[in-house]
Design a protein around this motif. Structure first.
Motif, mmCIF file in Angstrom:
data_model
loop_
_atom_site.group_PDB
_atom_site.id
_atom_site.type_symbol
_atom_site.label_atom_id
_atom_site.label_comp_id
_atom_site.label_asym_id
_atom_site.label_seq_id
_atom_site.Cartn_x
_atom_site.Cartn_y
_atom_site.Cartn_z
ATOM 1 N N LEU A 33 -32.484 -8.569 -8.236
ATOM 2 C CA LEU A 33 -32.155 -8.197 -9.620
ATOM 3 C C LEU A 33 -30.640 -8.104 -9.791
ATOM 4 C CD1 LEU A 33 -32.796 -7.135 -12.480
ATOM 5 C CD2 LEU A 33 -33.181 -4.873 -11.468
ATOM 6 N N ALA A 34 -29.974 -7.538 -8.807
ATOM 7 C CA ALA A 34 -28.505 -7.420 -8.870
ATOM 8 C C ALA A 34 -27.870 -8.809 -8.899
ATOM 9 C CB ALA A 34 -28.003 -6.622 -7.673
ATOM 10 N N ILE A 35 -28.454 -9.735 -8.143
ATOM 11 C CA ILE A 35 -27.896 -11.088 -8.017
ATOM 12 C C ILE A 35 -28.225 -11.952 -9.230
ATOM 13 C CG2 ILE A 35 -28.135 -13.249 -6.687
ATOM 14 C CD1 ILE A 35 -28.600 -11.339 -4.193
ATOM 15 N N GLU A 36 -29.531 -11.918 -9.652
ATOM 16 C CA GLU A 36 -30.011 -12.877 -10.660
ATOM 17 C C GLU A 36 -29.970 -12.331 -12.074
ATOM 18 O OE1 GLU A 36 -33.607 -14.691 -9.285
ATOM 19 O OE2 GLU A 36 -34.224 -15.381 -11.271
ATOM 20 N N GLY A 37 -30.045 -11.013 -12.214
ATOM 21 C CA GLY A 37 -30.056 -10.412 -13.550
ATOM 22 C C GLY A 37 -31.465 -10.211 -14.086
ATOM 23 N N ILE A 38 -31.560 -9.759 -15.313
ATOM 24 C CA ILE A 38 -32.809 -9.277 -15.917
ATOM 25 C C ILE A 38 -33.877 -10.374 -15.985
ATOM 26 C CG2 ILE A 38 -32.093 -9.769 -18.306
ATOM 27 C CD1 ILE A 38 -34.137 -6.674 -17.089
ATOM 28 N N ASP A 39 -33.470 -11.625 -16.055
ATOM 29 C CA ASP A 39 -34.457 -12.713 -16.155
ATOM 30 C C ASP A 39 -35.286 -12.882 -14.889
ATOM 31 O OD1 ASP A 39 -32.311 -14.877 -18.202
ATOM 32 O OD2 ASP A 39 -33.536 -13.104 -18.677
ATOM 33 N N VAL A 40 -34.874 -12.221 -13.801
ATOM 34 C CA VAL A 40 -35.637 -12.350 -12.554
ATOM 35 C C VAL A 40 -37.089 -11.902 -12.751
ATOM 36 C CG1 VAL A 40 -35.111 -10.017 -11.649
ATOM 37 C CG2 VAL A 40 -35.530 -11.923 -10.052
ATOM 38 N N PHE A 41 -37.304 -10.929 -13.641
ATOM 39 C CA PHE A 41 -38.653 -10.383 -13.804
ATOM 40 C C PHE A 41 -39.606 -11.417 -14.396
ATOM 41 C CE2 PHE A 41 -37.874 -6.306 -12.211
ATOM 42 C CZ PHE A 41 -36.690 -5.788 -12.719
ATOM 43 N N GLU A 42 -39.139 -12.187 -15.383
ATOM 44 C CA GLU A 42 -39.994 -13.227 -15.979
ATOM 45 C C GLU A 42 -40.345 -14.277 -14.929
ATOM 46 O OE1 GLU A 42 -38.312 -15.243 -19.366
ATOM 47 O OE2 GLU A 42 -40.161 -16.406 -19.701
ATOM 48 N N ARG A 43 -39.333 -14.695 -14.146
ATOM 49 C CA ARG A 43 -39.574 -15.720 -13.122
ATOM 50 C C ARG A 43 -40.591 -15.213 -12.095
ATOM 51 N NH1 ARG A 43 -37.760 -16.530 -8.054
ATOM 52 N NH2 ARG A 43 -36.026 -15.050 -8.165
ATOM 53 N N LEU A 44 -40.376 -13.985 -11.635
ATOM 54 C CA LEU A 44 -41.265 -13.451 -10.595
ATOM 55 C C LEU A 44 -42.697 -13.308 -11.106
ATOM 56 C CD1 LEU A 44 -38.971 -10.718 -8.986
ATOM 57 C CD2 LEU A 44 -39.594 -12.942 -8.023
ATOM 58 N N GLU A 45 -42.837 -12.826 -12.358
ATOM 59 C CA GLU A 45 -44.201 -12.622 -12.858
ATOM 60 C C GLU A 45 -44.928 -13.961 -13.029
ATOM 61 O OE1 GLU A 45 -45.922 -10.996 -16.902
ATOM 62 O OE2 GLU A 45 -45.497 -9.313 -15.551
ATOM 63 N N LYS A 46 -44.198 -14.973 -13.502
ATOM 64 C CA LYS A 46 -44.838 -16.286 -13.685
ATOM 65 C C LYS A 46 -45.209 -16.892 -12.336
ATOM 66 C CE LYS A 46 -42.784 -17.752 -18.178
ATOM 67 N NZ LYS A 46 -43.422 -16.718 -18.887
ATOM 68 N N GLU A 47 -44.324 -16.742 -11.355
ATOM 69 C CA GLU A 47 -44.613 -17.276 -10.015
ATOM 70 C C GLU A 47 -45.811 -16.532 -9.400
ATOM 71 O OE1 GLU A 47 -39.982 -18.575 -8.928
ATOM 72 O OE2 GLU A 47 -40.976 -16.954 -7.796
ATOM 73 N N LEU A 48 -45.874 -15.217 -9.623
ATOM 74 C CA LEU A 48 -47.008 -14.437 -9.112
ATOM 75 C C LEU A 48 -48.308 -14.886 -9.765
ATOM 76 C CD1 LEU A 48 -48.286 -12.040 -7.553
ATOM 77 C CD2 LEU A 48 -47.650 -10.581 -9.516
ATOM 78 N N ALA A 49 -48.287 -15.055 -11.078
ATOM 79 C CA ALA A 49 -49.496 -15.465 -11.803
ATOM 80 C C ALA A 49 -49.985 -16.818 -11.297
ATOM 81 C CB ALA A 49 -49.212 -15.512 -13.298
ATOM 82 N N ASP A 50 -49.059 -17.730 -11.035
ATOM 83 C CA ASP A 50 -49.442 -19.052 -10.526
ATOM 84 C C ASP A 50 -50.119 -18.946 -9.162
ATOM 85 O OD1 ASP A 50 -46.533 -20.894 -11.848
ATOM 86 O OD2 ASP A 50 -48.391 -20.145 -12.782
ATOM 87 N N ILE A 51 -49.584 -18.081 -8.316
ATOM 88 C CA ILE A 51 -50.167 -17.918 -6.977
ATOM 89 C C ILE A 51 -51.569 -17.315 -7.073
ATOM 90 C CG2 ILE A 51 -49.959 -16.606 -4.815
ATOM 91 C CD1 ILE A 51 -46.867 -16.913 -5.210
ATOM 92 N N LEU A 52 -51.721 -16.304 -7.919
ATOM 93 C CA LEU A 52 -53.034 -15.654 -8.057
ATOM 94 C C LEU A 52 -54.064 -16.659 -8.563
ATOM 95 C CD1 LEU A 52 -51.828 -12.275 -9.557
ATOM 96 C CD2 LEU A 52 -52.950 -12.548 -7.337
ATOM 97 N N THR A 53 -53.643 -17.486 -9.525
ATOM 98 C CA THR A 53 -54.552 -18.512 -10.061
ATOM 99 C C THR A 53 -54.949 -19.499 -8.968
ATOM 100 O OG1 THR A 53 -53.500 -18.299 -12.221
ATOM 101 C CG2 THR A 53 -54.770 -20.329 -11.809
#
Ligand SMILES: O=C1NC(=O)NC(C(=O)O)N1
Length: 312
Positions: A274-294
């Motif tokens: 989060l410190a490195i990438e900024g607030i947008d990291v959360f959207e990226r992580l959630e989308k990547e997580l959702a893809d893996i779960l699917t």
């Protein structure tokens, strides 16, 4: 895809949030995390009773080649009252975690008494693991003192309390800390804090990269993921099911979030990335997580949580 979680009667519409210390020192930073459509909560910078400048700079460094970070911030924060006024005035449906890190047992008791007597309706995180205050040990490596503090806290504290732990590296220590924590009505355990007192050297100047403590500082990011996952897994296996787990450490991709879930995490925090990438990291992580779960055939996090397989 159901990406929600619960701690007692707190509901989280998303499982990601910041790690204490990152993007949470000022009201502006706290508002930024709260306002994200991809965070389930926010945690404040660990508060001390009064404002603290923290350690001299340079005190934070991003290790080249995406290996992680080293920090010796030294608990710089605006002071307990600043965060208390923020949470008191904040209108939000997202739960807020109020983190406190006293420099003594009395500091912690004083802040927790004030929180108990306040109308704060969120959750409280007692940080027992800051490695960066010169001369101060990481409290939760002292099992007797940890039990003593929690015993005193729970003579008066009835609000939802969790503890932020340092990483442990010995199975006997997992057993010992879990035995202690299971004695108390904790809402959650947050594991891990940074791996304390690492050392990073600048390859050009042969010099340490941070000034405090002759260069010794807390390590975060990819370098700590294996230790973070082990602590989440070991504590999930040992703690009463009523004590939820916040997994912190080494998260840079949705796969890392998923692995924390496999080990038993209910919520997952992001610090270095989060410190490195900024607030947008959360959207990226959630989308990547959702893809893996699917891809894995899961429709809810609950189905995946704790499903780490071992080799028989
Ligand atoms: O608990 C903490 N962990 C860290 O890695 N750094 C901060 C700090 O130094 O303030 N505190």
């Amino acid at each position: 895809m159901q990406l929600t979680a619960n701690i007692q009667n707190y509901h989280f519409d998303h499982i990601l949030l910041n790690a204490a210390g990152v993007m949470c020192q000022t009201t502006t930073e706290l508002d930024t995390v709260l306002a994200s459509d991809y965070t389930g909560a926010v945690v404040t910078k660990s508060a001390t009773p009064t404002l603290r400048e923290g350690n001299p700079e340079p005190r934070y460094f991003e290790i080249p080649n995406h290996l992680g970070t080293i920090n010796s911030m030294g608990l710089p924060n605006a002071g307990f009252d600043y965060y208390m006024s923020y949470v008191s005035e904040k209108q939000t449906t997202k739960p807020i975690f109020f983190s406190v890190a006293g420099l003594s047992k009395q500091d912690n008791l004083d802040m927790l008494h004030q929180l108990q007597d306040s109308d704060f309706k969120g959750l409280i995180e007692l940080n027992l693991s800051c490695p960066n205050v010169p001369g101060k040990p990481q409290t939760a490596y002292d099992f007797e003192t940890t039990e003593q503090i929690l015993s005193e806290v729970f003579t008066f504290f009835t609000k939802p309390l969790g503890v932020k732990l340092p990483p442990y590296f010995d199975i006997a220590h997992f057993d010992m800390i879990a035995d202690i924590l299971n004695k108390f009505p904790l809402a959650f355990v947050n594991t891990i804090n940074s791996i304390g007192n690492g050392l990073v050297i600048d390859e050009v100047t042969d010099t340490v990269v941070i000034k405090p403590k002759s260069g010794f500082g807390g390590i975060g990011g990819p370098l700590v993921k294996a230790t973070a996952l082990a602590n989440v897994r070991a504590l999930r296996q040992r703690l009463n099911s009523s004590i939820k787990i916040i997994g912190t450490g080494g998260v840079t991709t949705g796969r890392d979030v998923y692995e924390h879930i496999l080990c038993g995490a209910d919520l997952v925090e992001v610090g270095s990335q989060l410190a490195i990438e900024g607030i947008d990291v959360f959207e990226r992580l959630e989308k990547e997580l959702a893809d893996i779960l699917t891809e894995k055939g899961y429709t809810t996090l609950d189905d995946a949580r704790g499903q780490l397989k071992t080799i028989s």
